[in-house]
Design a protein around this motif. Structure first.
Motif, PDB file in Angstrom:
ATOM      1  N   SER A 673       0.835  -1.204   0.000  1.00 22.53           N
ATOM      2  CA  SER A 673       0.000   0.000   0.000  1.00 22.53           C
ATOM      3  C   SER A 673       0.872   1.257   0.000  1.00 22.53           C
ATOM      4  O   SER A 673       1.988   1.278   0.528  1.00 22.53           O
ATOM      5  CB  SER A 673      -0.932   0.005   1.215  1.00 22.53           C
ATOM      6  OG  SER A 673      -0.184  -0.027   2.416  1.00 22.53           O
ATOM      7  N   ILE A 674       0.354   2.329  -0.624  1.00 23.99           N
ATOM      8  CA  ILE A 674       1.078   3.585  -0.784  1.00 23.99           C
ATOM      9  C   ILE A 674       0.524   4.614   0.196  1.00 23.99           C
ATOM     10  O   ILE A 674      -0.700   4.805   0.284  1.00 23.99           O
ATOM     11  CB  ILE A 674       0.955   4.119  -2.225  1.00 23.99           C
ATOM     12  CG1 ILE A 674       1.375   3.041  -3.231  1.00 23.99           C
ATOM     13  CG2 ILE A 674       1.782   5.387  -2.404  1.00 23.99           C
ATOM     14  CD1 ILE A 674       2.815   2.605  -3.115  1.00 23.99           C
ATOM     15  N   HIS A 675       1.419   5.277   0.929  1.00 16.69           N
ATOM     16  CA  HIS A 675       1.008   6.229   1.968  1.00 16.69           C
ATOM     17  C   HIS A 675       1.850   7.499   1.890  1.00 16.69           C
ATOM     18  O   HIS A 675       2.947   7.511   1.335  1.00 16.69           O
ATOM     19  CB  HIS A 675       1.194   5.614   3.362  1.00 16.69           C
ATOM     20  CG  HIS A 675       0.366   4.394   3.604  1.00 16.69           C
ATOM     21  ND1 HIS A 675      -0.796   4.419   4.341  1.00 16.69           N
ATOM     22  CD2 HIS A 675       0.531   3.102   3.191  1.00 16.69           C
ATOM     23  CE1 HIS A 675      -1.308   3.197   4.387  1.00 16.69           C
ATOM     24  NE2 HIS A 675      -0.522   2.379   3.691  1.00 16.69           N
ATOM     25  N   PHE A 676       1.302   8.555   2.507  1.00 15.28           N
ATOM     26  CA  PHE A 676       2.106   9.747   2.757  1.00 15.28           C
ATOM     27  C   PHE A 676       3.085   9.450   3.886  1.00 15.28           C
ATOM     28  O   PHE A 676       2.933   8.462   4.620  1.00 15.28           O
ATOM     29  CB  PHE A 676       1.216  10.933   3.151  1.00 15.28           C
ATOM     30  CG  PHE A 676       0.364  11.471   2.028  1.00 15.28           C
ATOM     31  CD1 PHE A 676       0.887  12.387   1.123  1.00 15.28           C
ATOM     32  CD2 PHE A 676      -0.958  11.065   1.877  1.00 15.28           C
ATOM     33  CE1 PHE A 676       0.113  12.891   0.088  1.00 15.28           C
ATOM     34  CE2 PHE A 676      -1.745  11.561   0.848  1.00 15.28           C
ATOM     35  CZ  PHE A 676      -1.205  12.480  -0.047  1.00 15.28           C
ATOM     36  N   LEU A 677       4.108  10.315   4.021  1.00  7.50           N
ATOM     37  CA  LEU A 677       4.985  10.209   5.184  1.00  7.50           C
ATOM     38  C   LEU A 677       4.131  10.277   6.451  1.00  7.50           C
ATOM     39  O   LEU A 677       3.068  10.918   6.462  1.00  7.50           O
ATOM     40  CB  LEU A 677       6.011  11.341   5.173  1.00  7.50           C
ATOM     41  CG  LEU A 677       7.094  11.234   4.079  1.00  7.50           C
ATOM     42  CD1 LEU A 677       7.808  12.563   3.912  1.00  7.50           C
ATOM     43  CD2 LEU A 677       8.084  10.128   4.414  1.00  7.50           C
ATOM     44  N   PRO A 678       4.569   9.631   7.533  1.00  6.45           N
ATOM     45  CA  PRO A 678       3.709   9.515   8.722  1.00  6.45           C
ATOM     46  C   PRO A 678       3.152  10.847   9.234  1.00  6.45           C
ATOM     47  O   PRO A 678       2.035  10.892   9.755  1.00  6.45           O
ATOM     48  CB  PRO A 678       4.639   8.864   9.758  1.00  6.45           C
ATOM     49  CG  PRO A 678       5.619   8.094   8.942  1.00  6.45           C
ATOM     50  CD  PRO A 678       5.835   8.898   7.700  1.00  6.45           C
ATOM     51  N   TRP A 679       3.923  11.945   9.112  1.00  5.79           N
ATOM     52  CA  TRP A 679       3.468  13.243   9.638  1.00  5.79           C
ATOM     53  C   TRP A 679       2.803  14.116   8.572  1.00  5.79           C
ATOM     54  O   TRP A 679       2.433  15.242   8.846  1.00  5.79           O
ATOM     55  CB  TRP A 679       4.653  14.004  10.254  1.00  5.79           C
ATOM     56  CG  TRP A 679       5.800  14.211   9.310  1.00  5.79           C
ATOM     57  CD1 TRP A 679       5.995  15.268   8.473  1.00  5.79           C
ATOM     58  CD2 TRP A 679       6.889  13.324   9.087  1.00  5.79           C
ATOM     59  NE1 TRP A 679       7.132  15.104   7.737  1.00  5.79           N
ATOM     60  CE2 TRP A 679       7.718  13.911   8.100  1.00  5.79           C
ATOM     61  CE3 TRP A 679       7.262  12.081   9.626  1.00  5.79           C
ATOM     62  CZ2 TRP A 679       8.882  13.314   7.632  1.00  5.79           C
ATOM     63  CZ3 TRP A 679       8.421  11.489   9.156  1.00  5.79           C
ATOM     64  CH2 TRP A 679       9.230  12.095   8.189  1.00  5.79           C
ATOM     65  N   ALA A 684      -1.864   9.075   5.480  1.00 10.14           N
ATOM     66  CA  ALA A 684      -3.024   8.488   4.797  1.00 10.14           C
ATOM     67  C   ALA A 684      -2.608   7.662   3.584  1.00 10.14           C
ATOM     68  O   ALA A 684      -1.614   7.943   2.922  1.00 10.14           O
ATOM     69  CB  ALA A 684      -3.985   9.601   4.365  1.00 10.14           C
ATOM     70  N   GLN A 685      -3.412   6.652   3.298  1.00  9.25           N
ATOM     71  CA  GLN A 685      -3.168   5.783   2.150  1.00  9.25           C
ATOM     72  C   GLN A 685      -3.776   6.401   0.894  1.00  9.25           C
ATOM     73  O   GLN A 685      -4.817   7.066   0.927  1.00  9.25           O
ATOM     74  CB  GLN A 685      -3.788   4.409   2.370  1.00  9.25           C
ATOM     75  CG  GLN A 685      -3.567   3.435   1.211  1.00  9.25           C
ATOM     76  CD  GLN A 685      -4.149   2.056   1.490  1.00  9.25           C
ATOM     77  OE1 GLN A 685      -4.555   1.768   2.614  1.00  9.25           O
ATOM     78  NE2 GLN A 685      -4.208   1.213   0.470  1.00  9.25           N
ATOM     79  N   VAL A 686      -3.084   6.193  -0.249  1.00  5.19           N
ATOM     80  CA  VAL A 686      -3.591   6.621  -1.549  1.00  5.19           C
ATOM     81  C   VAL A 686      -3.604   5.393  -2.457  1.00  5.19           C
ATOM     82  O   VAL A 686      -2.608   4.666  -2.534  1.00  5.19           O
ATOM     83  CB  VAL A 686      -2.715   7.724  -2.177  1.00  5.19           C
ATOM     84  CG1 VAL A 686      -3.342   8.216  -3.472  1.00  5.19           C
ATOM     85  CG2 VAL A 686      -2.532   8.882  -1.207  1.00  5.19           C
ATOM     86  N   ALA A 687      -4.710   5.169  -3.122  1.00  9.36           N
ATOM     87  CA  ALA A 687      -4.827   3.999  -3.988  1.00  9.36           C
ATOM     88  C   ALA A 687      -3.790   4.052  -5.105  1.00  9.36           C
ATOM     89  O   ALA A 687      -3.549   5.115  -5.703  1.00  9.36           O
ATOM     90  CB  ALA A 687      -6.230   3.916  -4.575  1.00  9.36           C
TER      91      ALA A 687
END
Length: 783
Positions: A673-679, A684-687
């Protein structure tokens, strides 16, 4: 039968003038390719010629001319501007948004006109040009505009602008914090009113400086737009990510008007139309591109020719970029565009080059070339060069200067900040800043270390700059500044209005050193520690006479050597600025410093390098106005094929050095799964299997970062890009379908925020930004 100049305008309206080839001359086209002109056979030749003559005669009558011989012989500058105007008209007329296509089953009817044209014009809804009414500004007008009365520098600029007998070049040399921006904007109002200029271009060295000044310029532009709406454009590669700019428009709207009357007009959002908006704030590249052999540069000339042009930090460019700046100034002078150049540390030799460029080399020699008055106004008037010194303001600052080696830093900082206060440390490379911040953090655990450089993603860098402004700005409190050490790179030199109690800087050229010192005791404040009452700057240098490898790579040996030799133990700001800058850059053959062992070789290497940069830039620069064909001759062959560049290639062409690689930083977790950096956005996850939405795309595009120079070396850049593209095709095949993400490269980090790229391991952290290390033990220094 038309004059060659007019014919060549039509031939150039697709962005590039026609070019004669050895076996294919333009004048032979009618005979060599009859099918292109006469249809299927030569029997239609007479019919086509009759149609052409009829159209041409109608056009002559519409223009109030009786015959072709009444047409004027146009100069090349006039042809360039008319080509830009024709291109703009063509792009509007061929746009189905304004002129919807007629069904193929219909022939079209004359009765559709003029309503069809009027509907298109209404849909386009171009703004009217800016019409300033300020033929002069007094102190009360200035205070009403900016909220404070003008100082001596600003009064001098207002007086000179109001007295100039015609449009010209005005150079303002004044200390950091003197209000040069407000002075220039006030002068622009006067120039616009007196010389009928319909817009403004404000150019800055970097995207960061353009973003930093945009709110101020937006407020000024809004004051100009209270009675009539005007268009505004933030012109740089990341403009769409600037939140304050985005608030002025809606993504798909044709225009969106804010309550002050400013518009972001969709027609001006294309790269090549950027300079056609009324108020344009952007990187100086936008101006430099007007001097580059590139398709559709006529549109850039058209946009600049009717404006007031302001260039801030005009000292901040190397010999390569200066070649384009000088060529652009030559064309602005030809078009009689009023130009303001702003600098705190401008070498006298460079001042002369700028003046001569604007005047087409016609400036007479005189004392103005050598003046070391400061602050100083230099302006052109009907070919003459005039100057006026401005009285120095009260409250000069004495800066004590000394040299030391890096290993003594922890003890020195502990001593200077024992009673509180803050310190700034400015070094010349990102890698040095990261290493120094880490070592100081380990040695000075009782202090807070804040690291600032260019290799953070955009939101993280903006957050750090906002923290700096809050904790070290004019309104900061002693508690906010307590035991804070900021380690940074050249990003701290300009644009940020921050104030250090104590400054440490790596050795750099004199003008940049003075810019850095301008961040020391910048604001009057109470509560500085006992050892911080007097302003003190410590320069990191080596006792053995050698130079740091990273500094050499950035600045070269000669200017570092000059600065080291010429820097006094005490500097008085602003009084000493011109003498120190002119001494560092104004060397002559008889200079006693040039006679020291080893210095002659360094000087020759510097001069040779500068000449090489100018020569390399000249290969892609358009001819200056005085080297163009005579009136009556056309644009054919004016821009050879080798110089035409793509938009991305053009932006790279006006800045010297290796190409750069920008990436968007995201995280791919173990499950794929693809996400933004934690902060960022809460991680959040992006499809990955669909194009992101507009809002998702906008947030992803903000995660931009420029990779360290190691990854974009010319011997390495193609391999790195291929590796990133391959990874993106495998993990994010659908993202290229999102308009904002098309063409972008995504750097995917693992859950430890690490990635492998080429022969290196990269890691990103919120505190340090992007770091990398080569996997081989003999990694090398890397800059």
């Amino acid at each position: 039968g038309c004059p060659a100049g007019l014919a060549s305008i039509v031939g150039a309206h697709h962005g590039k003038p026609q070019q004669n080839e050895p076996d294919n001359f333009i004048c032979d086209q009618l005979e060599l390719y009859p099918g292109n002109y006469w249809g299927k056979g030569r029997e239609q030749k007479a019919q086509w010629r009759a149609i052409w003559r009829e159209l041409l005669q109608a056009a002559l009558e519409r223009g109030g001319l009786s015959s072709l011989d009444k047409l004027p012989l146009l100069t090349i500058p006039a042809q360039i501007l008319l080509t830009g105007l024709l291109t703009m008209a063509d792009w509007i007329a061929s746009n189905p948004r304004y002129f919807p296509l007629i069904s193929a089953e219909e022939l079209g009817e004359e009765s559709l006109y003029p309503a069809r044209v009027e509907a298109a014009w209404q849909a386009l809804s171009l703004t009217f040009p800016w019409e300033s009414q300020q033929m002069a500004l007094d102190a009360a007008d200035f205070q009403a505009r900016f909220g404070f009365p003008p100082n001596a520098v600003q009064k001098g600029v207002l007086t000179a602008a109001a007295q100039m007998q015609g449009p010209g070049l005005l150079i303002l040399e004044a200390q950091m914090g003197a209000g040069k921006t407000e002075a220039a904007l006030a002068a622009a109002e006067i120039f616009a009113a007196r010389f009928q200029c319909g817009g403004l271009f404000f150019g800055l060295p970097t995207q960061a400086t353009a973003n930093g000044i945009f709110p101020r310029l937006k407020n000024w532009a809004a004051a100009q737009s209270q009675e009539m709406a005007h268009s505004i454009r933030l012109a740089h590669g990341a403009a769409a990510l600037n939140e304050e700019y985005r608030q002025l428009f809606s993504g798909q709207a044709q225009t969106e008007e804010d309550e002050e009357g400013l518009l972001v007009h969709s027609w001006f959002q294309g790269n090549k139309q950027a300079l056609l908006a009324d108020f344009v704030i952007g990187t100086v590249d936008q101006l430099l591109l007007a001097a580059l052999k590139q398709r559709h540069l006529m549109l850039r000339h058209l946009g600049l020719a009717g404006k007031v042009v302001i260039i801030d930090e005009c000292h901040a460019y190397d010999a390569y970029m200066n070649q384009y700046l000088d060529r652009a100034l030559a064309w602005l002078g030809c078009y009689q565009v009023p130009v303001l150049l702003l600098s705190a540390t401008l070498p006298a030799r460079r001042r002369g080059e700028l003046v001569r460029a604007y005047l087409g080399g016609r400036a007479k020699a005189g004392p103005w070339e050598r003046s070391q008055d400061y602050p100083l106004l230099t302006w052109t008037e009907r070919g003459a060069v005039l100057q006026q010194a401005v009285p120095l303001p009260p409250g000069e600052r004495q800066i004590a200067c000394g040299f030391m080696e890096e290993k003594a830093l922890p003890a020195l900082l502990r001593e200077m900040l024992e009673a509180g206060g803050c310190a700034g440390i400015i070094v010349n490379t990102v890698k040095k800043a990261q290493a120094l911040a880490q070592s100081l953090g380990e040695a000075l655990t009782e202090f807070e270390i804040l690291l600032v450089h260019a290799q953070f993603i955009l939101p993280d860098r903006a957050e750090k700059e906002q923290e700096l402004l809050s904790r070290l700005g004019k309104e900061s409190t002693p508690a906010q500044r307590q035991r804070l050490i900021v380690v940074g790179t050249q990003v701290l030199e300009q644009s940020l209005d921050i104030d250090f109690d104590y400054l440490i800087t790596e050795l750099c050229p004199m003008d940049l050193l003075l810019q850095r010192i301008g961040r020391l005791h910048r604001h009057r404040r109470k509560g500085r520690g006992p050892k911080l009452q007097a302003a003190c700057c410590t320069i990191l240098d080596r006792r053995d006479g050698s130079f740091d490898a990273g500094s050499l790579a950035v600045y070269g040996e000669w200017l570092l050597w000059r600065t080291r030799k010429l820097l006094p133990k005490e500097i008085c700001l602003p009084r000493d600025i011109p003498a120190l800058v002119q001494a560092a850059y104004g060397w002559e053959e008889a200079d006693c410093l040039a006679q020291e062992p080893g210095s002659e070789k360094a000087r020759e290497a510097y001069a040779k390098g500068q000449a090489a940069l100018r020569h390399r830039a000249e290969a892609f620069a358009i001819l200056p106005p005085d080297k163009n064909p005579q009136p009556g001759e056309g644009l054919d062959d004016w821009m050879d094929a080798e110089g035409a560049r793509s938009e991305a290639g053009a932006r790279a062409a006006v800045r010297d050095g290796d190409p750069s690689i920008d990436v968007l930083v995201m995280v791919r977790r173990a499950g794929g799964s693809i996400h933004f950096l934690p902060w960022q956005n809460g991680g959040a996850q992006v499809a990955a299997d669909r194009p992101p939405s507009w809002e998702e795309s906008l947030q992803i595009a903000r995660q931009k970062l420029r990779l360290p120079g190691y990854f974009s070396r010319r011997w390495n850049v193609s391999t790195v890009i291929d590796e990133l593209e391959t990874a993106n095709r495998a993990a994010l095949p659908e993202w290229q379908k999102a308009p904002l993400l098309r063409g972008e490269l995504v750097l995917l980090l693992d859950e430890n925020l690490c990635a492998r790229l080429g022969d290196a391991v990269l890691q990103y952290s919120r505190a340090e930004g992007l770091t990398y290390r080569k996997e081989e033990p003999d990694e090398g220094s890397g800059v």
